[in-house]
Structures are given as C-alpha cells and as structure tokens.
Enzyme design. Structure first.
Site, PDB file in Angstrom:
ATOM      1  N   GLY A   1       0.792  -1.213   0.000  1.00 39.22           N
ATOM      2  CA  GLY A   1       0.000   0.000   0.000  1.00 39.22           C
ATOM      3  C   GLY A   1       0.830   1.271   0.000  1.00 39.22           C
ATOM      4  N   SER A   2       0.270   2.318   0.597  1.00 38.58           N
ATOM      5  CA  SER A   2       0.832   3.663   0.497  1.00 38.58           C
ATOM      6  C   SER A   2       2.194   3.837   1.151  1.00 38.58           C
ATOM      7  CB  SER A   2      -0.152   4.666   1.117  1.00 38.58           C
ATOM      8  OG  SER A   2      -1.377   4.627   0.428  1.00 38.58           O
ATOM      9  N   ALA A   3       2.653   2.853   1.897  1.00 38.37           N
ATOM     10  CA  ALA A   3       3.974   2.959   2.527  1.00 38.37           C
ATOM     11  C   ALA A   3       5.077   3.158   1.493  1.00 38.37           C
ATOM     12  CB  ALA A   3       4.258   1.714   3.365  1.00 38.37           C
ATOM     13  N   VAL A   4       4.836   2.722   0.231  1.00 37.17           N
ATOM     14  CA  VAL A   4       5.876   2.825  -0.804  1.00 37.17           C
ATOM     15  C   VAL A   4       5.780   4.132  -1.586  1.00 37.17           C
ATOM     16  CG1 VAL A   4       5.877   0.314  -1.035  1.00 37.17           C
ATOM     17  CG2 VAL A   4       4.554   1.692  -2.663  1.00 37.17           C
ATOM     18  N   LYS A   5       4.898   5.029  -1.203  1.00 33.52           N
ATOM     19  CA  LYS A   5       4.703   6.255  -1.982  1.00 33.52           C
ATOM     20  C   LYS A   5       5.944   7.146  -2.012  1.00 33.52           C
ATOM     21  CE  LYS A   5      -0.351   6.524  -1.725  1.00 33.52           C
ATOM     22  NZ  LYS A   5      -1.533   7.179  -1.112  1.00 33.52           N
TER      23      LYS A   5
END
Length: 716
Positions: free
Chosen positions: A396-400
C-alpha cells in the site's frame, strides 16, 4: 701289463680333481650362507620394524572427533545459543569384530542401561531373529535351495532374503522386551564405520548408568563412557526460526544437504547446521575436529592411539540482534494481535511482522514475526520471524516515497508540482480511482502527509507519458513499469536485500501491463514485497539514499573456555549495496513529507507526541487473502503497513510494520500498525537509555568471564 697303465693314470687324475670340486662346493656354500646372513641382518636390523608390522599386519588409520560448536550471543553478549553437555556411552567397533561378538557385548550392556527402542524397524527385528535363532532360521530354507547356492544358481544373499521373507509375525512376536533392548543397542553398534565411535545412548543417561558401565569397561571391548552435546536456548523459542537448527548425532549429514557437505570434506555422521544462521555460518561454528591415529593389530583391534592434531572449538558469533528488544517486540505483537482478534471483521487476521534496522550500518536490531491461532478456546502464538524475508504482501501507500522519487528523478514532476486530488474516471469505470477523500490541490509533502492516491496516479501517468482525459482510455508507455521497478529496486523493493541468511525470497511482480495496473503499482497495490524489503527501503530514505546490506552477524570471536569471551576474529563491516541515483534535494523533500506524516498526517494520532521525533509513512492496501485457510483464498481484504525512522534529523533506527489481512470491511479499519510502531520505537529508546546507564554490554561480558573462571577452577 702295459694295458693297465692308463687306468692307474686316470685314477690318479680323479683323486686330484676331487679336492678341487670340494673346495669349489665349500666356497659356494660359504658365499651362499654369507649372503643369507647379510640378508637376514638387513631384514632384522634395517627393515625389522617394517617386517614386524607386516607380520602383525599393523594398520594405522586416522579418526576425527567432534569439538564443541560455537556459541551465539546477541549484541550485548546475552547468550542465546549455547551447548549443553550430555552423558554419553559409545561403541567403537574394530575391523574384525563379528556379529556374534557385538551381540555378546550388546547383551551385557542391556543389563546396565535402558535405551529407546522406537527406531527399531521390522527389518532390524528379522535380522536379530535370524542371528539369535540360527536353527529355526535354517529350517526356513529347503535343502533344494541350499543346493542351488552350491550350484551357484542363487547367491547367499538371495538365500538370506528368502529367510527374511519367510519370518512370520508370530515368530517376530517371540521377541521380548529384553530382546528389543539388546536389538536397539546392537543396532547402534552396527551403524557407522569401523574405528569410528558410535553413540549407543546420549540422551537421559543417568549417573548410575555411567558408573555401572565405567566399572565394567574391561568386559565391554569397544565401549566407552564419554560426553556429547545438544544446543540449548536460554531464551526458549525466541527467534528460533532465524537461528536455525543442527542435525542430531543419529541423523548426521541431512539427506537434502548430503552432497553439499560431503564436497566440503565432512563425514556422514557429522553434526551440522541444517538451516538459517546455523547453516549460513556452519564453517565458523563447526570448528576444527581433533584427529587421532588408531593403531590396530592383525585382528583389527586397537592397540594404541596417537594424537595427530588437537581439535579447536568452533567460533562464537555475536549478532546484531538485541535479544531484550526482540523479546519486547514479540510481546507487543502478541498483545496487539490478541486485542485485534476481539474486533469485528478480523477473521482472516493471523500474523504480524516488525523489522528494525540501523540505517547507518544495516545492522538488524530485531526481526520479529508472529502467527496467532486459536486452539481449545485459547490463542496460541508461533514464531514466524522468517516470514519477514520469505513471505510478501501488497504494502500500500507505505511505498509512496519511492513513487515520488521516481517521478522526480525522471522529470515527470518537480519539487513545485501540485496536482488536484480528485477522482479519476478512466474509460468505462464509473467508480473512479481516488483517494480516501478528495484532498484538493496537493504538493509532494502534503500528498505524503495525507496519503494522496491521486497525486501518485498523476505522477505515474506523467512517467508513462500519458494524458488523462475523463471517461476516455488512458494509453501509457508500458516501459514505465520497468522505469518504476528500476528505481524501486534501488531502495530494495522487488529485489533481495542481501541479508546473511539462506532462502531469502522476493515478492510477486505483476505480469500484465495494462495502464490501470501502473496506477495501482504507484500506490503499492500491484507488486508485493517482504517486510524486510520494506525495512531496507525506509532505511535507504532515512540515511539519504544508501541501500545498506542487512546484517545479522556483528562479530566473529574465538571460543575461549578460560575467559568466556574470545578475541575478535572478524568484525563485519557495513556494506553499501548501492547509492540511489537521485538528487539529495529530492530525498530531503520526501523526508520532510514523512516527518509531516508523523506530526500532523495519517500517523499523527500515535506518533506526534513522541519525544524522539519520528518520521513515517502509513499504508493500506486492498488485497486478497492467500493464507492457510484455503477455503477463504481470494477473499477481499486489507493489509496495513507502517514505515518509520527516528530521530528524523539523525536516524538511528528504521522500522517496517506489516499486518496482512487486517480486516475485511474497510469501515472497520483501525491503526494496529501505527500502534505497534509507536510501542516498538518507545521500547527501543527506553532500552537504549537503560542499557547505556547500566553498562549492560560490559556487565554481561564480565559475568561470562566470571562464570568461565569458576568453571575452570572447579574442573581443576
């Protein structure tokens, strides 16, 4: 008269030639005897020992004996893997010992010790039955079949196989408990090689058994009382899956690793590391075996021994792991998982992971994983630390952070880029691709703070050289998938981290290159990554762009029985795997965005009050269940994640928290990863302060040295 004269002359000539012949004969005899005497002298004096050995058929054979395996300590010298000494009874058979002789010894031993008979097979029983009942066994073979052996139509082995086949269950049931004890002992005596000690019993050998056998050693040729060892774990199951295992004395070289170890010169009965740390560092932990030369007589009996080389204990490993922190982190995970299972929509939740690294050098401070299951009305937890490097999930968004940096480095966006956060309607899709709420105009830091999906979508469209038009198709350059994966890999996402453990896995790479999947990729909902990859990724952002190799071993030390802690043999140096191909100003922009996440963004509720000034990025990924309950495979669910580091201005820790399949219903969402992350970081700084104040590392070293001195004194 004249006719007689020639006869007299011949007679005289014969009388003259006789002494000459005798002299020649005596001379020849003298020469021959002289040669024999000289030869005998040479044989006895010069070559006497060689011929004496040949006459006695003496042989010299070299045998290796095991040495203590190296210990494993944590970074503060807490012993986490040690060796426990065991009483043991061994048997070393000579080359000429017969089955009958071994049977006789086994019978005597059975009166002195009790052994486990579980490993005795049906074939063992049949062999024993034939050996102990020769007359009955003979009746199993007909005279015609014996004649076939004499006629060489069948072999002795064929005959023996017939006997084995014809033994009935009734006949085998004749074997008494006493027979089974004798058989189990003899079975061990028969295993292995001649002149190589075999363990008859090395588990639960009582002091009484050791004493009785010792008193009767003169009646038990080849039997000896000695010691063995087994691995002992003072912290029980803590980190056990990562530590790995060692083969038993009965197992020797594991079948799946047989060729590997044989190629390195190991013997089949050697005890070796089977998995993970024990396997990875086998060459150091094993040590150098002692070598003893056995001298045997013509009957194969050992008449003497000579030490060829003294053995050397295995090297000790000092890990980067803080075992007290590991213990605390595992308790935090268990507490949070148990509390979460009381909430609705968590029926698929069964695991959680935490990895903590030092971003300055790659040292792994904790690698924890727990699985929760319900048994007999109560929750039970299993260690699953290995899952941090062998299982992967949509993060999810942790890799943004990596998405933003890819956009910046490719020129698709710049530090001043502002995108309007609004639903995107691609083609016939009426639901739209959107953020958790419409955020309006957002720049990079705000996009990270509020976790804007749309900012990432529009960044991906720009990288893919596309143009968004509502309700129309979105053609993109599919090479954008390669571009993203290339930059993501520089942070450790989608590639092996390089940790010093075998069997590390990477996640799944999506194969379809449809435009919509590129947008999913940008928000961490296409490719999957391991919790360890996620930790390496955030560590790389924390330290300014250096991808550090994760290390579990900090030092290698000599084993020192007298001092307890040996000298440093090797200190593992930090290894930079790569420097990310990005401007420092770009990384600083993402760092600023991560700090805002912790102070006023999606993690502020848990992290804003932390005195150690963390930076973070949260993540929630729409995913599907792929766990052990196959009946639920494919069920829509959500993974929750957190990456963080602290202090933000001078990071000394970087963490990833991953909780797969947290909940099924999005309306039942909650911040389990943020809660775990806060408590884990709190515990790190709490323990650090305590350890620094108390001098924990030096105190532990002093204690080990004191124990070693006391042990040495008692031995003397």
């Amino acid at each position: 008269m004249r006719r007689n004269k020639p006869k007299k002359q011949n007679h005289k000539e014969k009388k003259k030639s006789l002494p000459i012949r005798l002299n020649i004969l005596f001379l020849a005899a003298f020469v021959i005897f002289t040669w024999i005497i000289v030869e005998l002298g040479i044989k006895q004096i010069v070559q006497g020992d060689d011929y004496k050995n040949q006459a006695n058929k003496q042989e010299q054979s070299e045998v290796s004996s095991a040495v203590p395996r190296g210990k494993i300590y944590d970074r503060n010298f807490n012993a986490i893997v040690t060796n426990k000494a065991l009483n043991a009874i061994t048997y070393t058979r000579s080359k000429s010992t017969t089955q009958e002789q071994r049977l006789k010894i086994a019978k005597k031993l059975s009166d002195m010790i009790k052994v486990d008979t579980k490993k005795v097979t049906e074939r063992d029983k049949k062999d024993y039955w034939i050996l102990t009942r020769p007359k009955e066994a003979k009746k199993l073979i007909s005279s015609k079949e014996r004649q076939q052996v004499e006629d060489k139509k069948i072999s002795d082995d064929d005959l023996y196989q017939l006997q084995l086949k014809r033994i009935t269950d009734k006949q085998l049931n004749e074997l008494t408990d006493k027979d089974m004890q004798i058989l189990a002992i003899k079975r061990q005596m028969d295993s292995g090689y001649a002149l190589t000690p075999q363990y008859i019993k090395n588990e639960d050998v009582s002091a009484k058994e050791m004493a009785v056998v010792s008193e009767h050693l003169d009646e038990l040729p080849g039997v000896d009382v000695t010691s063995d060892w087994e691995r002992e774990y003072p912290y029980k199951n803590l980190l056990r899956s990562v530590l790995g295992s060692v083969s038993s004395s009965n197992e020797g070289l594991p079948s799946n690793l047989l060729d590997h170890y044989l190629s390195l010169g190991y013997s089949r009965n050697d005890r070796v590391g089977k998995s993970y740390l024990e396997y990875q560092y086998e060459s150091l932990l094993q040590g150098q075996k002692a070598k003893v030369e056995n001298i045997t007589d013509s009957k194969g009996n050992v008449t003497g021994t000579k030490t060829v080389s003294e053995g050397k204990a295995g090297k000790d490993l000092v890990l980067t792991i803080d075992i007290d922190l590991q213990k605390s982190v595992e308790k935090i995970i268990e507490k949070k998982l148990k509390a979460a299972k009381a909430r609705p929509s968590t029926e698929l939740l069964d695991r959680a992971f935490v990895v903590m690294m030092d971003p300055r050098n790659g040292e792994v401070l904790t690698m924890a994983g727990k699985q929760i299951k319900r048994e007999n009305g109560a929750y039970k937890f299993d260690d699953y630390a290995l899952g941090a490097m062998t299982s992967s999930y949509a993060m999810g968004s942790a890799v943004k952070g990596a998405t933003v940096l890819t956009g910046l480095q490719t020129g698709a966006i710049n530090l001043n880029t502002v995108f309007k956060d609004e639903p995107l309607y691609i083609g016939q899709d009426k639901r739209g691709k959107k953020s958790w709420q419409n955020l309006g105009p957002v720049g990079i830091q705000t996009a990270l703070e509020k976790s804007s999906n749309v900012f990432m979508f529009k960044t991906a469209i720009a990288v893919g050289k596309g143009e968004y038009k509502p309700h129309q198709a979105l053609p993109l350059d599919t090479s954008a998938f390669d571009t993203f994966r290339n930059y993501f890999s520089q942070f450790g996402l989608g590639v092996k981290t390089g940790i010093d453990l075998p069997n590390e896995m990477t996640g799944y790479k999506g194969t379809s290159r449809l435009s919509g999947f590129l947008l999913d990729f940008a928000i961490g909902q296409y490719d999957t990554y391991t919790p360890l990859e996620l930790a390496q990724y955030v560590s790389t952002i924390a330290n300014g762009g250096y991808r550090m190799k994760p290390q579990l071993v900090k030092e290698v030390r000599d084993s020192n029985a007298k001092k307890g802690i040996g000298a440093v043999v090797d200190s593992v140096q930090p290894e930079v795997l790569n420097k990310v191909d990005m401007k420092s100003s770009y990384i600083e922009e993402v760092q600023a965005g991560f700090r805002r996440v912790a102070t006023k963004g999606t993690a502020a509720g848990q992290l804003a009050s932390a005195s150690y000034k963390p930076a973070a990025k949260t993540g929630t990924a729409q995913s599907f269940y792929d766990g052990p309950d196959k009946s639920k495979t494919g069920t829509d669910t959500y993974n929750t994640t957190l990456v963080a580091y602290a202090p933000a201005d001078n990071p000394e820790i970087a963490i990833s928290v991953v909780v797969p399949w947290t909940y099924i219903d999005y309306n039942q969402r909650y911040s389990i990863t943020n809660e775990i992350g806060r408590e884990v970081m709190d515990k790190y700084f709490e323990l650090k302060s305590k350890q620094d104040k108390e001098g924990t590392q030096q105190k532990n070293k002093d204690k080990i040295e004191e124990n070693a001195e006391n042990t040495t004194s008692s031995d003397n």
